[in-house]
Design an enzyme around this catalytic site. Structure first.
Site, PDB file in Angstrom:
ATOM      1  N   LYS A 163       0.841  -1.203   0.000  1.00  0.00           N
ATOM      2  CA  LYS A 163       0.000   0.000   0.000  1.00  0.00           C
ATOM      3  C   LYS A 163       0.880   1.260   0.000  1.00  0.00           C
ATOM      4  CE  LYS A 163      -3.744  -2.500   2.272  1.00  0.00           C
ATOM      5  NZ  LYS A 163      -4.366  -2.921   3.544  1.00  0.00           N
ATOM      6  N   GLN A 198      -4.158  -0.975   9.838  1.00  0.00           N
ATOM      7  CA  GLN A 198      -4.098  -2.331   9.278  1.00  0.00           C
ATOM      8  C   GLN A 198      -4.700  -3.329  10.262  1.00  0.00           C
ATOM      9  OE1 GLN A 198      -3.004  -3.185   6.109  1.00  0.00           O
ATOM     10  NE2 GLN A 198      -3.738  -5.238   6.604  1.00  0.00           N
ATOM     11  N   ASP A 238     -10.079   3.394   4.386  1.00  0.00           N
ATOM     12  CA  ASP A 238     -10.610   2.054   4.097  1.00  0.00           C
ATOM     13  C   ASP A 238     -12.116   2.040   3.897  1.00  0.00           C
ATOM     14  OD1 ASP A 238      -8.802  -0.002   3.790  1.00  0.00           O
ATOM     15  OD2 ASP A 238      -8.368  -0.123   5.933  1.00  0.00           O
TER      16      ASP A 238
END
Ligand code: NAD
Length: 325
Positions: A76, A120, A143
């Site tokens: 990412k 994460q 997200d």
């Protein structure tokens, strides 16, 4: 031979990378599509930086040393940097307390250089991921998992959307387009597909993938069925699908006989076999010959998830700065 797509329009079968092939299904190459997204984002970021005076910023929080999480975070951050997005890194030990993690999130919430925050998941026990996702400022959610943003998805109001379903939708658009995909394909050459009159089945009902995937398909006017571990006669339910999405976590669950001939199959699953090989939730070798289009694993939905995280960060920047571009 041209194949009939779920939207009813004819499209040619094609092979990975987009070149035409009469023989098989269209392979939905997420790796190449993610490169095309990177090109578009890099150009957009350069223009935004020139106009606003700074680049969008993505903060990545990783707690503990889970090797899979470390690999996801690295990919990412690499993708973000390739797009010209500034990255901020918080690596915290597995023994981090709830108060310490909260303070890191609040620091990024208050930092004007940060437009996207990625926490994460999963977090090491006893930290509860959903509790900390709620602490992220909703307008910095990279997200699309903050409860406010999930509510805005229900309403159809613009907000960061969950990355994996967003990436799967981009692959669905590719499936229904006649574009011969390359890394330099312009994204606006791939139209947003309408699914009016078509049936979509999503196997899986998680907050992360299944539920938001169904809502994004509904936004395109598909008639959506959610199937899951308690669904009776899953093979028959799946066989009704023009668009079949598998987000389960069971290797090779979906068999050839479950797939309607000419369906589009989006395989979200990432499963590691005892041999170390990765596979999806769909028996790819069995199902591919009957599909109009299918995502491979790896190289399908996975790379698009990464691309959509960075795209969400750039869109957050645009919304937060109020810039018109
Ligand atoms: P999850 O465990 O939260 O949800 C799985 C869902 O599958 C549940 O709703 C459950 O009801 C359903 N299910 C379980 N067993 C079933 C069965 N035998 N038949 C029918 N339904 C069944 O998982 P998740 O977070 O939604 O992830 C699903 C898969 O997608 C996993 O393999 C995960 O690794 C993968 N994933 C991939 C990406 C990506 O970027 N490609 C991103 C997130 C998750």
């Amino acid at each position: 031979m041209p194949q009939q797509s779920p939207s009813g329009s004819a499209h040619s079968a094609s092979s990975p990378g987009g070149s035409a092939s009469a023989a098989g299904p269209k392979i939905l190459d997420g790796k190449t599509l993610s490169r095309a997204v990177a090109g578009a984002l890099a150009a957009r970021v350069a223009a935004l930086r020139a106009k606003v005076g700074r680049a969008p910023g993505l903060a990545v929080i990783l707690v503990g040393d889970n090797p899979a999480s470390q690999a996801y975070v690295a990919s990412k951050q690499k993708f973000a940097k390739e797009c010209g997005v500034e990255t901020f890194d918080a690596r915290l030990p597995a023994a981090t307390s709830a108060a310490e993690l909260r303070s890191v999130i609040e620091g990024f919430n208050a930092d004007p250089a940060v437009d996207g925050i990625l926490l994460q998941l999963p977090l090491p026990a006893p930290l509860d991921g959903s509790e900390f996702v709620r602490m992220i400022a909703p307008d910095k959610d990279a997200d699309g998992l903050h409860p406010l943003n999930q509510g805005l998805l229900m309403q159809g109001t613009p907000a960061p959307r969950p990355c994996t379903p967003l990436g799967a939708m981009a692959l669905l658009d590719l499936a229904l387009s006649s574009v011969a995909l390359t890394e330099s394909t312009k994204l606006d050459e791939i139209p947003r597909a309408s699914l009016a009159g078509k049936s979509a089945v999503v196997i899986g009902r998680s907050q992360l993938v299944g539920k938001p995937m169904g809502l994004l398909l509904l936004e395109r006017n598909a008639s959506v069925t959610f199937a899951h571990s308690k669904t009776a006669d899953l093979p028959s339910v799946c066989r009704a699908a023009d668009v079949l999405v598998a987000a389960v976590g069971v290797p090779n669950l979906v068999k050839r006989e479950w797939v309607k001939p000419g369906a589009i199959v989006l395989d979200v699953g990432i499963n590691r076999l005892p041999s170390g090989k990765l596979c999806g939730d769909v028996d790819y070798a069995g199902a591919a010959p009957v599909c109009a289009a299918i995502t491979p694993v790896p190289g399908g939905v996975g790379p698009m998830t990464v691309a959509m995280l960075v795209s969400n960060t750039v869109e957050n920047f645009v919304r937060r700065s109020g810039v018109q571009l």
